[in-house]
Design a protein around this motif. Structure first.
Motif, PDB file in Angstrom:
ATOM      1  N   ASP A 175       0.824  -1.212   0.000  1.00 16.97           N
ATOM      2  CA  ASP A 175       0.000   0.000   0.000  1.00 16.97           C
ATOM      3  C   ASP A 175       0.852   1.254   0.000  1.00 16.97           C
ATOM      4  O   ASP A 175       0.563   2.220  -0.701  1.00 16.97           O
ATOM      5  N   ILE A 176       1.908   1.203   0.792  1.00 17.58           N
ATOM      6  CA  ILE A 176       2.767   2.395   0.912  1.00 17.58           C
ATOM      7  C   ILE A 176       3.553   2.623  -0.380  1.00 17.58           C
ATOM      8  O   ILE A 176       3.613   3.734  -0.913  1.00 17.58           O
ATOM      9  N   ILE A 177       4.138   1.568  -0.896  1.00 17.08           N
ATOM     10  CA  ILE A 177       4.981   1.716  -2.098  1.00 17.08           C
ATOM     11  C   ILE A 177       4.141   2.061  -3.325  1.00 17.08           C
ATOM     12  O   ILE A 177       4.533   2.896  -4.140  1.00 17.08           O
ATOM     13  N   LEU A 179       1.452   3.614  -3.373  1.00  8.07           N
ATOM     14  CA  LEU A 179       0.669   4.841  -3.146  1.00  8.07           C
ATOM     15  C   LEU A 179      -0.828   4.569  -3.278  1.00  8.07           C
ATOM     16  O   LEU A 179      -1.566   5.328  -3.913  1.00  8.07           O
ATOM     17  N   GLU A 180      -1.236   3.481  -2.688  1.00 12.61           N
ATOM     18  CA  GLU A 180      -2.651   3.113  -2.726  1.00 12.61           C
ATOM     19  C   GLU A 180      -3.247   3.330  -1.334  1.00 12.61           C
ATOM     20  O   GLU A 180      -2.508   3.569  -0.372  1.00 12.61           O
ATOM     21  N   PRO A 181      -4.552   3.265  -1.214  1.00  9.46           N
ATOM     22  CA  PRO A 181      -5.177   3.455   0.103  1.00  9.46           C
ATOM     23  C   PRO A 181      -4.565   2.508   1.137  1.00  9.46           C
ATOM     24  O   PRO A 181      -4.645   1.284   0.988  1.00  9.46           O
ATOM     25  N   VAL A 182      -3.959   3.098   2.123  1.00 10.78           N
ATOM     26  CA  VAL A 182      -3.276   2.274   3.129  1.00 10.78           C
ATOM     27  C   VAL A 182      -4.314   1.459   3.894  1.00 10.78           C
ATOM     28  O   VAL A 182      -5.285   2.013   4.416  1.00 10.78           O
ATOM     29  N   GLY A 183      -4.116   0.179   3.957  1.00  8.72           N
ATOM     30  CA  GLY A 183      -5.038  -0.701   4.652  1.00  8.72           C
ATOM     31  C   GLY A 183      -5.776  -1.639   3.708  1.00  8.72           C
ATOM     32  O   GLY A 183      -6.271  -2.684   4.132  1.00  8.72           O
ATOM     33  N   LEU A 184      -5.824  -1.260   2.406  1.00  9.56           N
ATOM     34  CA  LEU A 184      -6.603  -2.083   1.474  1.00  9.56           C
ATOM     35  C   LEU A 184      -5.895  -3.400   1.178  1.00  9.56           C
ATOM     36  O   LEU A 184      -6.421  -4.498   1.445  1.00  9.56           O
ATOM     37  N   THR A 200      -3.364  -4.361   2.703  1.00  9.91           N
ATOM     38  CA  THR A 200      -3.066  -4.903   4.033  1.00  9.91           C
ATOM     39  C   THR A 200      -4.153  -5.900   4.434  1.00  9.91           C
ATOM     40  O   THR A 200      -3.857  -7.026   4.864  1.00  9.91           O
TER      41      THR A 200
END
Lengths: 176, 309
Positions: free
Chosen positions: A69-71, A73-78, A80
């Motif tokens: 998600d971080i790399i 640049l997507e919604p953090v948690g998705l 995950t």
């Protein structure tokens, strides 16, 4: 008398994840096959879950998804959430049924990648992302599932050769 | 309770699910300057130099891959283009063939407009579909017959590419000597048994065009006191009731005289190049001479045209 240096399991998995970040960011994301690139985070989450069971599979999936998600640049948690579910599910599968052969790995990776991409696609549609879901199914979901499964085979065999994973049909699905 | 591995596993799993959902919710609820967005930007900042370095490092490999890919694509494209080129070449040949045929047919149509043929004449354009296999006879088969109105002794004219001294390549070909429903045999004026009543256009000297030997066309029976010169035009005289008057036959090539012969020996070259004759036009005059029924020749199966290349 000498004792072998034992690296804690969590450190090894964390190291593997960092290597995956580097390889994914530098190499894998640049190589397009059938219009998509392989997702090492997902593949490793499946392999770790197969080798370590549901708990570590879920933890590794959580961490891999978070990094993705971080790399990306997507919604953090998705991712995950998605990879966490995959890690847990695949881990439970291996705990109950074991890994009969390398083909099991390939098949499970394909199913996992298909499911992950499908859930991700559905989320995009629900979030109002323009584009046809069926077109994405053909252009993204199916190719990604196929490519991830193809990547899983050599990666799995490589990890077995490095002694980080039991060979298929071995004593159990655990990393040494 | 916490010592039970199953319970611990489930608790951990539940905690991770809740965490991920909290993260997801927090991400959407926080502003673009929030912590999670900042984490993404920060990570990107760390990864960017790594990616840039890696990009430079793997650039040669990527170039090599692209080169190989381009090469393969070029090879494949080359094969496609070769195939397409062959197809187009075939098409060009077809079009050239059609163009030449159109040209020949146009020549024939122009020929029929010439004020040579009797008023009310009709014309049947036919394709040459067979030739005499030896030089002992000079005939061709055409693909039109009695069903198209062809009868014996009808004159046949043709148009080929102009050759040398000839005016236009348009001229007399011969006459119908055999006819079936859908084919006919044409005796060429170069056949040894052919004879055409003719005259010199300029001097009006009359004679008969005959073939003393294969390959030679001679105008015989022209009185020695007639003035005939090379390059004068020979045309049908209208005598003999087969050929209408005025159809171009050929051009005078040489004029010879022998002490022992009361007639000039006039070598002529036909307008029509029989070697490349592909279409002809049968002239159906309003007053076609009645053919002697006893001489009617009906084509037998052996006479049926045999297509030749």
């Amino acid at each position: 008398m000498t004792s072998a240096l034992r690296i804690p399991d969590g450190v090894r998995l964390g190291g593997m994840l960092l290597v995956a970040v580097a390889v994914q960011a530098v190499v894998t994301s640049r190589v397009l096959v059938l219009g998509v690139s392989a997702d090492l985070f997902l593949v490793l989450a499946v392999l770790v879950a197969l080798g370590r069971g549901s708990t570590k599979g879920a933890l590794f999936g959580f961490g891999a998804g978070l990094l993705a998600d971080i790399i990306y640049l997507e919604p953090v948690g998705l991712r995950t959430f998605i990879y966490l579910m995959l890690g847990y599910g695949v881990g439970r599968y291996s705990e109950i049924l074991g890994v009969a052969s390398a083909w099991t790995v390939v098949l499970l990776t394909a199913v996992s990648a298909f499911s992950a991409e499908l859930v991700y696609g559905l989320f995009q549609v629900l979030a109002g992302q323009p584009g046809s879901f069926w077109a994405m199914l053909q252009q993204q979901v199916l190719p990604a599932a196929l490519l991830d499964a193809l990547v899983a085979a050599p990666l799995y065999l490589g990890l077995v050769r490095l002694g980080m994973l039991d060979p298929p049909g071995g004593a159990g699905p655990s990393f040494k | 309770m916490l010592r039970d591995p199953d319970v611990r596993r489930r608790l951990l799993f539940g905690a991770l699910i809740v965490t991920s959902l909290v993260l997801l919710t927090a991400f959407f609820r926080e502003p673009a300057t929030g912590a999670l967005h900042g984490l993404q930007r920060g990570t990107l900042g760390y990864l960017t130099p790594l990616q840039s370095t890696a990009t430079r490092a793997i650039e040669p490999f990527q170039e090599g891959y692209r080169w190989a890919d381009d090469l393969l694509e070029a090879h494949s494209r080359n094969e496609d283009l070769q195939s397409e080129l062959e197809g187009l070449r075939g098409r060009v040949v077809q079009l050239e063939e059609a163009d030449q045929e159109n040209q020949r047919l146009k020549e024939l149509l122009d020929f029929r407009e010439a004020p040579i043929f009797p008023a009310g004449s009709e014309f049947v354009v036919a394709r040459v579909i067979g030739r005499s296999p030896t030089r002992w006879q000079e005939w061709v088969h055409i693909d039109k017959g009695s069903a198209d109105g062809l009868k014996l002794n009808q004159p046949v004219v043709g148009a080929t590419n102009a050759t040398g001294d000839s005016l236009s390549g348009k001229g007399l070909v011969g006459k119908v000597v055999g006819v079936s429903d859908h084919a006919a045999q044409i005796q060429l004026i170069t056949d040894p048994e052919s004879s055409v009543a003719a005259l010199i256009q300029q001097s009006r000297a009359r004679g008969i065009v005959v073939v003393p030997e294969a390959g030679r066309l001679v105008m015989d029976y022209v009185e020695r006191d007639q003035r005939v010169e090379a390059k004068q035009i020979v045309e049908t005289s209208g005598f003999g009731e087969v050929y209408p008057k005025g159809i171009p036959v050929g051009v005078v090539q040489t004029v010879g005289e022998e002490d022992v012969n009361v007639y000039k020996q006039i070598e002529i070259r036909p307008f029509v190049d029989f070697g490349v004759l592909e279409e002809v036009m049968v002239v159906i005059s309003p007053a076609v001479p009645k053919a002697d029924e006893s001489q009617m020749k009906t084509l037998t199966p052996a006479d049926e045209p045999v297509a030749t290349p």
